[in-house]
Design an enzyme around this catalytic site. Structure first.
Site, PDB file in Angstrom:
ATOM      1  CB  SER A   1      -7.150  -0.367   1.334  1.00 55.57           C
ATOM      2  OG  SER A   1      -7.535  -1.011   0.141  1.00 55.57           O
ATOM      3  CB  SER A   2     -12.519  -1.220   0.301  1.00 54.88           C
ATOM      4  OG  SER A   2     -12.984  -0.151   1.068  1.00 54.88           O
TER       5      SER A   2
ATOM      6  CG  ASP B   1      -8.445   5.415  -0.377  1.00 49.13           C
ATOM      7  OD1 ASP B   1      -9.395   6.018  -0.900  1.00 49.13           O
ATOM      8  OD2 ASP B   1      -8.042   4.302  -0.776  1.00 49.13           O
TER       9      ASP B   1
ATOM     10  N   GLY C   1     -13.561  -1.541  -7.110  1.00 52.02           N
ATOM     11  CA  GLY C   1     -14.867  -0.946  -6.805  1.00 52.02           C
ATOM     12  C   GLY C   1     -14.965  -0.192  -5.504  1.00 52.02           C
ATOM     13  N   GLY C   2     -13.827   0.312  -4.964  1.00 54.84           N
ATOM     14  CA  GLY C   2     -13.893   1.070  -3.718  1.00 54.84           C
ATOM     15  C   GLY C   2     -14.563   0.230  -2.650  1.00 54.84           C
TER      16      GLY C   2
ATOM     17  CB  THR D   1      -5.969   0.724  -6.511  1.00 56.13           C
ATOM     18  OG1 THR D   1      -6.869   1.745  -6.922  1.00 56.13           O
ATOM     19  CG2 THR D   1      -5.399   1.095  -5.159  1.00 56.13           C
TER      20      THR D   1
ATOM     21  NE  ARG E   1      -4.130   1.772   0.996  1.00 59.32           N
ATOM     22  CZ  ARG E   1      -5.130   2.105   0.186  1.00 59.32           C
ATOM     23  NH1 ARG E   1      -5.148   1.703  -1.071  1.00 59.32           N
ATOM     24  NH2 ARG E   1      -6.125   2.831   0.626  1.00 59.32           N
TER      25      ARG E   1
ATOM     26  CB  THR F   1      -9.234  -0.823  -7.892  1.00 63.64           C
ATOM     27  OG1 THR F   1      -9.214   0.359  -7.125  1.00 63.64           O
ATOM     28  CG2 THR F   1      -8.449  -1.895  -7.169  1.00 63.64           C
TER      29      THR F   1
HETATM   30  O1  DON Z   1      -7.902   1.075  -1.527  1.00 62.99           O
HETATM   31  C1  DON Z   1      -9.071   1.304  -1.751  1.00 62.99           C
HETATM   32  O2  DON Z   1      -9.982   0.758  -1.179  1.00 62.99           O
HETATM   33  C2  DON Z   1      -9.455   2.281  -2.855  1.00 62.99           C
HETATM   34  N1  DON Z   1      -8.398   3.204  -3.102  1.00 62.99           N
HETATM   35  C3  DON Z   1      -9.790   1.497  -4.062  1.00 62.99           C
HETATM   36  C4  DON Z   1     -10.386   2.363  -5.109  1.00 62.99           C
HETATM   37  C5  DON Z   1     -11.209   1.569  -6.014  1.00 62.99           C
HETATM   38  O3  DON Z   1     -11.347   0.381  -5.913  1.00 62.99           O
HETATM   39  C6  DON Z   1     -11.921   2.259  -7.035  1.00 62.99           C
HETATM   40  N2  DON Z   1     -12.437   1.235  -7.946  1.00 62.99           N
HETATM   41  N3  DON Z   1     -13.012   0.899  -8.746  1.00 62.99           N
END
Ligand code: DON
Length: 579
Positions: A451-452, A422, A472-473, A398, A104, A380
């Site tokens: 993070s997710s 984030d 997908g966040g 990502t 990360r 991502t």
């Molecule tokens: O680390 C994370 O959770 C976010 N930065 C991820 C962002 C993300 O997955 C956007 N996606 N489609």
């Protein structure tokens, strides 16, 4: 016993044979879904999938292939594939070795919790959105290098070379890439390095069908191929990044790059039915939330064996709501505050979370505490790899938003992340618009934003049977939960489970997103229980692998973007199984 749920599939091509060491690498098979007993790769892009399968065909193991895929996607899928971002690589190898490589991004040494605020004390969109200020110290090159150093078997240069060649020789721009470039052209135009990499000299983006060459990125990959991660963190790349950041008066320095470290963590482990699930611990919220969601659905809908009925979807929504409340309250970089992961996934805690469930009525999120949500970006990418020796890799990485910070440092040819976004942007500010200001996820020097990302490997009797993950966040966690529920609990075949509609609830805003295709009856039934239902066009992109009863693997590309699976049809020698 392997997963009975994976029993029904079509077989593409002939099952391959192992050929003698020393003979030339054979072809690979490529399809949207395929079956192989010699390992497979599944990811968002055909070039990268083929490159990974070629590495497997040469006798490389899953980590080798993952490294090659990671670099290839940095060339072919610039919206999220990267060397300027970060992520998590989860590996399980025969003999039970399981490691979670945390690469990360980190906050630069000069970061502060107030760094996103303007002179008026309010969040300054110029500092908190895109541009140089939100760039975290990239971890990808170090992460891939460390995974390779510990577990890889082929020479490093062999794994970087295909990406370097793609950048040099060019790729054909597909519709997805052309649309992404078109959409982001105005923002990319702001930064000279980005304009040079992604736009024609007249400022127009590359279009579908054109050949796109990236000579500056090829040069950087050449340095990494020759000198490894050092070229990035202490060598010519570090110099170029440092110069760019100085010009922009931003925070990141050569010294931040030099002190970047990958952290090798114990994967988060939990039991689910007859399986053991390995997933990502903090600073990802993915593993903890996944364990809570699966554990809560067991409690809230103990009998249900179908997901697409209102009672199970209601139970899932309530599980998601509660897990996201805990996520906001407790999770962040474990360096910043004590996180008692075992307590958060314990039976006692899950029982308490389940106690407020009403099977007839949606819970008001306000009763679980004040709103504490955080906005996240929209790109991502995840890929899954397994080799013939049963080493499995789940990798999610990502740039945070699509095309990250939109900044390419002059002379480097690759996009930098906007991952610092984030972190919680304003200490103490927690509101219903989606801001969160709690302590565990404030920016601090060297710390990693929450993070997710949820790369996940499911084991049965210590052998991997399912490998998955998604972009997908915050929806990532729920996408992975839906895939696991469908396969492990409802017994759906993997291909069906990956294609089937998903759902997302994140506590606040109080909204249940059903993916298109869920059907009007389901929406109406959930609305009648008090959920505010919205229909989401698409959720996630879960490129997954599942083990078949005969020990072969089914590779299923998620078709929501343009996923591909690839596998060797023969290998030069069985993989060495890592160092
Ligand atoms: O680390 C994370 O959770 C976010 N930065 C991820 C962002 C993300 O997955 C956007 N996606 N489609």
């Amino acid at each position: 016993m392997v997963l009975p749920a994976l029993g029904v599939i079509a077989v593409w091509g002939v099952l391959p044979a192992v050929v003698a060491a020393g003979s030339p690498a054979s072809d690979v098979q490529v399809d949207r879904a395929l079956r192989s007993s010699l390992g497979a790769v599944v990811c968002v892009d055909r070039y990268a999938a083929e490159i990974g399968a070629e590495i497997l065909a040469e006798g490389g193991n899953a980590v080798d292939a993952a490294v090659a895929v990671g670099f290839a996607l940095a060339v072919t899928h610039p919206a999220a594939g990267n060397i300027g971002g970060g992520g998590f690589l989860l590996v399980h190898s025969p003999g039970g070795v399981a490691r979670a490589f945390d690469y990360r991004e980190t906050a630069p040494a000069a970061a502060t919790a107030e760094m996103f605020l303007g002179p008026d004390g309010e969040i300054d969109p110029e500092k908190a959105g895109i541009g140089h200020w939100v760039v975290g110290v990239p971890g990808t090159v170090a992460g891939l290098a460390e995974a390779h150093r510990q577990l890889g078997s082929l020479p490093w240069a062999r794994l970087v070379q295909p990406a370097r060649r793609l950048a040099e020789e060019g790729i054909e721009v597909d519709l997805d890439l052309a649309m992404g470039l078109e959409q982001h052209a105005d923002l990319l135009r702001r930064y000279p390095g980005s304009a040079r990499s992604f736009l024609h000299e007249d400022g127009t983006p590359y279009r579908e069908g054109e050949t796109w060459r990236q000579p500056e990125l090829a040069r950087v990959l050449g340095w990494i191929e020759a000198d490894g991660a050092k070229a990035f963190y202490e060598g010519p790349v570090a110099e170029l990044l440092d110069a760019e950041m100085r010009r922009a008066k931003a925070l990141l320095t050569a010294s931040d790059l030099k002190s970047y470290r990958v952290i090798v963590r114990e994967p988060l482990r939990f039991a689910y039915r007859d399986h053991e699930v390995l997933s990502m611990p903090p600073p990802s919220s993915g593993g903890v939330a996944l364990a809570q969601i699966l554990g809560l659905v067991e409690r809230l809908a103990p009998e249900a064996d179908r997901l697409d009925v209102p009672a199970t979807r209601h139970a899932l929504a309530e599980a998601q709501r509660r897990a996201f409340a805990d996520r906001a309250r407790h999770l962040g970089d474990p360096e910043a505050s004590e996180i008692d992961v075992q307590r958060l996934i314990s039976s006692d805690h899950l029982d308490r979370m389940a106690a407020t469930f009403d099977p007839q009525r949606a819970t008001d999120s306000e009763t679980l505490g004040p709103p504490l949500t955080v906005l996240e970006g929209s790109h991502t990418t995840h890929f899954s790899v397994v080799d013939a020796g049963q080493m499995a890799v789940a990798n999610t990485y990502t740039l945070e938003e699509s095309f990250g910070s939109k900044v390419v440092a002059e002379g480097t040819g690759f996009l930098l992340n906007n991952e610092l976004h984030d972190f919680n942007l304003k200490p103490g500010l927690t509101d219903r618009k989606g801001r969160i200001g709690t302590d565990p996820n404030l920016a601090r020097p060297g710390h990693r934003p929450l993070s997710s990302m949820t790369p996940t490997i499911v084991l049965e009797q210590d052998r991997p049977v399912l490998v998955t993950g998604s972009p997908g966040g915050r929806t990532i966690i729920n996408t992975v939960a839906c895939v696991l529920l469908r396969v492990l609990r409802c017994g759906q075949p993997l291909e069906e489970a990956v294609a089937a509609p998903r759902q997302h609830h994140q506590w606040f805003p109080q909204r249940l997103s059903l993916e298109a295709g869920s059907g009007p009856d389901l929406s109406q039934a959930l609305e009648a229980l008090g959920h505010r239902v919205v229909v989401l066009k698409s959720q996630g992109d879960a490129h997954s692998l599942g083990r078949m009863p005969d020990g072969s693997w089914q590779a299923v590309a998620d078709r929501r973007l343009d996923g591909w699976a690839a596998a060797p049809t023969a290998v030069r020698a069985p993989p060495a199984g890592g160092r």
